[in-house]
Structure formats: structure tokens, C-alpha cells
Design an enzyme around this catalytic site. Structure first.
Site, PDB file in Angstrom:
ATOM      1  N   GLN A  95       0.813  -1.211   0.000  1.00 39.01           N
ATOM      2  CA  GLN A  95       0.000   0.000   0.000  1.00 39.01           C
ATOM      3  C   GLN A  95       0.849   1.264   0.000  1.00 39.01           C
ATOM      4  O   GLN A  95       2.062   1.221   0.183  1.00 39.01           O
ATOM      5  CB  GLN A  95      -0.903  -0.007   1.229  1.00 39.01           C
ATOM      6  CG  GLN A  95      -0.118  -0.209   2.532  1.00 39.01           C
ATOM      7  CD  GLN A  95      -1.033  -0.359   3.728  1.00 39.01           C
ATOM      8  OE1 GLN A  95      -1.166   0.563   4.526  1.00 39.01           O
ATOM      9  NE2 GLN A  95      -1.662  -1.519   3.871  1.00 39.01           N
ATOM     10  N   HIS A  97       0.218   5.722   1.017  1.00 37.57           N
ATOM     11  CA  HIS A  97      -0.711   6.732   1.526  1.00 37.57           C
ATOM     12  C   HIS A  97      -0.412   8.085   0.888  1.00 37.57           C
ATOM     13  O   HIS A  97       0.740   8.388   0.570  1.00 37.57           O
ATOM     14  CB  HIS A  97      -0.566   6.878   3.040  1.00 37.57           C
ATOM     15  CG  HIS A  97      -0.662   5.587   3.782  1.00 37.57           C
ATOM     16  ND1 HIS A  97      -1.802   4.832   3.828  1.00 37.57           N
ATOM     17  CD2 HIS A  97       0.260   4.897   4.493  1.00 37.57           C
ATOM     18  CE1 HIS A  97      -1.581   3.744   4.550  1.00 37.57           C
ATOM     19  NE2 HIS A  97      -0.336   3.755   4.963  1.00 37.57           N
ATOM     20  N   GLU A 115       3.747   7.824   8.408  1.00 38.90           N
ATOM     21  CA  GLU A 115       3.710   6.961   9.581  1.00 38.90           C
ATOM     22  C   GLU A 115       5.113   6.503   9.930  1.00 38.90           C
ATOM     23  O   GLU A 115       6.065   6.759   9.184  1.00 38.90           O
ATOM     24  CB  GLU A 115       2.792   5.753   9.326  1.00 38.90           C
ATOM     25  CG  GLU A 115       3.231   4.868   8.174  1.00 38.90           C
ATOM     26  CD  GLU A 115       2.141   3.877   7.742  1.00 38.90           C
ATOM     27  OE1 GLU A 115       0.943   4.223   7.800  1.00 38.90           O
ATOM     28  OE2 GLU A 115       2.492   2.772   7.321  1.00 38.90           O
ATOM     29  N   HIS A 172       4.740   0.374   0.835  1.00 30.66           N
ATOM     30  CA  HIS A 172       5.189  -0.403   1.995  1.00 30.66           C
ATOM     31  C   HIS A 172       4.207  -1.514   2.344  1.00 30.66           C
ATOM     32  O   HIS A 172       3.039  -1.458   1.945  1.00 30.66           O
ATOM     33  CB  HIS A 172       5.364   0.511   3.209  1.00 30.66           C
ATOM     34  CG  HIS A 172       4.081   1.169   3.643  1.00 30.66           C
ATOM     35  ND1 HIS A 172       3.618   2.322   3.068  1.00 30.66           N
ATOM     36  CD2 HIS A 172       3.151   0.821   4.569  1.00 30.66           C
ATOM     37  CE1 HIS A 172       2.473   2.663   3.626  1.00 30.66           C
ATOM     38  NE2 HIS A 172       2.158   1.758   4.542  1.00 30.66           N
ATOM     39  N   ARG A 192      -4.457   0.661  -1.902  1.00 26.27           N
ATOM     40  CA  ARG A 192      -3.928  -0.697  -1.991  1.00 26.27           C
ATOM     41  C   ARG A 192      -3.380  -0.935  -3.395  1.00 26.27           C
ATOM     42  O   ARG A 192      -4.075  -0.705  -4.388  1.00 26.27           O
ATOM     43  CB  ARG A 192      -5.055  -1.678  -1.656  1.00 26.27           C
ATOM     44  CG  ARG A 192      -4.586  -2.985  -1.125  1.00 26.27           C
ATOM     45  CD  ARG A 192      -5.757  -3.865  -0.674  1.00 26.27           C
ATOM     46  NE  ARG A 192      -6.334  -3.432   0.581  1.00 26.27           N
ATOM     47  CZ  ARG A 192      -7.650  -3.270   0.796  1.00 26.27           C
ATOM     48  NH1 ARG A 192      -8.509  -3.478  -0.165  1.00 26.27           N
ATOM     49  NH2 ARG A 192      -8.075  -2.898   1.980  1.00 26.27           N
TER      50      ARG A 192
HETATM   51 ZN    ZN Z   1       0.537   2.120   5.949  1.00 19.67          ZN
END
Ligand code: ZN
Length: 315
Positions: A95, A97, A115, A172, A192
Site C-alpha cells: 500500500q 498513503h 507513519e 510499503h 492498496r
Molecule cells: Zn501504511
């Protein structure tokens, strides 16, 4: 008197989840495919509930709105961070972001998602997917369309105690047998890219979001290795993993009574090992593995006693 805010987590069933959150942390998880513990969350998809003190029973997003003084009268509209523990019992989908500006336009005002991961535990020889090998966007599109996953995806070895910073735009995936504490922007937007062609209990494939994923992926991949800084005190080791525009993340390794006095900044604390107590104004609050709390602004000086490790973050 300002009190610490102890939080009750929210659990999420995931097809890749397992039972480690019960076995390792003693949480009362809803089923044997529990993938995520949203430990410190004010996200509308799963806000934590305050467990103690004058705000007991209130959700964190409501507290943020009603009592901005606890957070230093912040400029952000929403609580900016989200702390999770993830149990990757199976491989997670590959995935990526978006960043803030893209998410704002395409995801109804949700935040982007940068993240970072602290590896709590993993099986021997575990790895994860971190970045890709395409040199141009054309190459990325071609390899995705042709399903050349082994060529495209970069794999890195991991071990307990490792830390990874994962900026938005980084492809990642956590892989099987990994337990992670994640500190992220408060966002629930995931594109995704590849799901190993897995089917759920009803035989359905999960949706992919290739167009958006290709839009937001950073090409070529940028290596974001961090060099942790370590500071030794008498009964305390502080490791600074990252200080970024979105969050700063530390590990506090407490081996005996250690005193803290903080600048005007609220702190998110997660006990990842051991036990002890938080001591503040003659009060002793027990801390054990799996406890999550926020130290609000105006808390002043406090101490942590015992032998325990915490992951600490602030925006
Ligand atoms: Zn993630």
C-alpha cells in the site's frame, strides 16, 4: 489539578490479523483475526475513550473539541496523531498513503498519512516491503500492470527494536509474523497496490486503488533511514528516533525513578514492556505493558518509577 488521560483502545478485525494482541498485551480482543489496536485515537473511525478522572467516558475527539487547554490551544482542527499496535499475523497488502494536500481534495478532508514503525517483535528472519525499484513513473506503471512484483518491490530485513520512518508516498507492507507500534498522522486513507490475489471468506478480492496509488507514489523511492540519537541519564535512556514536521518519536527506557519536566507540549505515552508507576502530585498511577495515556499540557513535573519501556510521541 490536571490528571493524566488513560485511554481505552479500539480493536479492528483484519483478514491478516491474529491473536498476539491478547497473548502479548492481555487485551480483550473481539476475535482471533484482530489486526489493529487503535491505542491513542481521535479519528472518527475509532476514537479512544478516556478511562479516568473528570473526563472518564468521553471520547478523545470530543475532549479535543471541548477542552483545548489540555492540548495547549492547538492550531490543528483535529487531533493530529494516531498510535496503533499492529499484529501482522499474515502479510498486509502492499500500500501507499497520500500526503495532506492530496487527501484533502480526494478523501473528503482526511489528513495525509506519514507513519513510522517501531518493531516490537517479529519472527526470525522477518522482512517487510519498503519502497520500490522503479526509476520513472512509466516504469512503475509498467511493472504494476504486468504484475512484476518481485522486481518492483524492495524488501528489507527487520528485527525487534528497529525503527522505520515511512513518509507519505512510500510503497510499503508489513509481512507475516510482525508486531509493530505505529505512530502516524490521524488518517484512515490507504491506497492498496497489491493484495497477493487473496480472497476473503466470501471469496471476494479486496479493492485495489491503482490510479490513486500511482498518483501519490514517490518515484524514484527515497531512502529515509533514520539515525537514532541516544541520551543516557542515571536510570533512564532516551532514544530519539525521529523529529519530523508531523511528529517526534522517542523511546524511554526506565530502570528506576526518573523525573521529567516538560515544555508546553502534550505527550502520547505507550508502555511496551515492563511495569511501573507514574507519580504526580502524590498520586501513583500504575503503568503496565499495553497501557496508553496522554500527558496533557499543564501537567508539570512527574516521575516514572519501575522498570519499563515506553514509546513517546508528540506532534
Ligand atoms: Zn501504511
Amino acid at each position: 489539578m490536571v490528571q493524566p488521560l488513560f485511554l481505552r483502545p479500539v480493536f479492528k478485525e483484519r483478514i491478516w490479523g491474529g491473536t498476539a494482541l491478547r497473548e502479548e498485551y492481555g487485551y480483550d480482543i473481539p476475535n482471533d483475526q484482530t489486526g489493529e489496536c487503535w491505542a491513542i485515537s481521535a479519528h472518527p473511525n475509532g476514537p479512544s475513550i478516556i478511562e479516568n478522572g473528570p473526563y472518564a467516558g468521553m471520547a478523545l475527539d470530543e475532549l479535543w473539541d471541548k477542552h483545548p487547554e489540555l492540548f495547549g490551544h492547538p492550531k490543528e482542527e483535529v487531533f493530529p496523531l494516531l498510535t496503533k499496535i499492529l499484529d501482522a499475523n499474515m502479510d498486509l497488502s502492499v500500500q501507499v498513503h497520500p500526503e495532506d494536500s492530496y487527501a484533502k481534495v480526494h478523501e473528503n478532508g482526511d489528513l495525509g498519512k506519514t507513519e513510522c514503525w517501531y518493531i516490537l517483535d517479529c519472527k526470525e528472519g522477518a522482512d517487510m516491503i519498503f519502497g520500490h525499484n522503479a526509476k520513472t513513473k512509466e516504469e512503475l506503471i509498467e511493472q504494476i500492470n504486468e504484475g512484476k512484483w518481485n522486481e518492483l518491490l524492495r524488501r528489507v530485513k527487520i528485527k525487534p527494536g528497529d525503527f522505520f520512518y515511512v513518509p507519505s508516498g512510500t510503497i510499503h507492507a508489513l509481512c507475516e509474523g510482525t508486531l509493530v507500534l505505529e505512530t502516524q498522522q490521524s488518517s484512515d486513507t490507504t491506497y492498496r497496490v497489491y493484495d497477493y490475489d487473496r480472497r476473503d471468506a466470501e471469496g471476494n478480492l479486496r479493492d485495489l486503488h491503482l490510479e490513486k496509488a500511482i498518483d501519490v507514489t514517490t518515484v524514484p523511492h527515497q531512502n529515509t533511514g533514520v539515525a537514532p540519537k541516544v541520551e543516557e541519564r542515571k536510570y533512564l535512556t532516551i532514544t530519539t528516533f525521529v523529529e519530523s514536521e508531523f511528529f517526534s518519536v522517542y523511546k524511554w527506557d526506565v530502570r528506576g525513578k526518573s523525573t521529567f519536566s516538560l515544555p508546553d507540549q502534550y505527550l502520547l505515552l505507550s508502555v511496551i514492556n515492563g511495569d511501573g508507576a507514574l507519580i504526580h502530585d502524590e498520586e501513583r498511577y500504575p503503568l503496565k505493558k499495553g497501557t496508553h495515556l496522554i500527558i496533557p499540557v499543564g501537567f508539570g513535573e512527574f516521575a516514572i518509577d519501575g522498570v519499563c519501556q515506553l514509546i513517546v510521541s508528540h506532534s
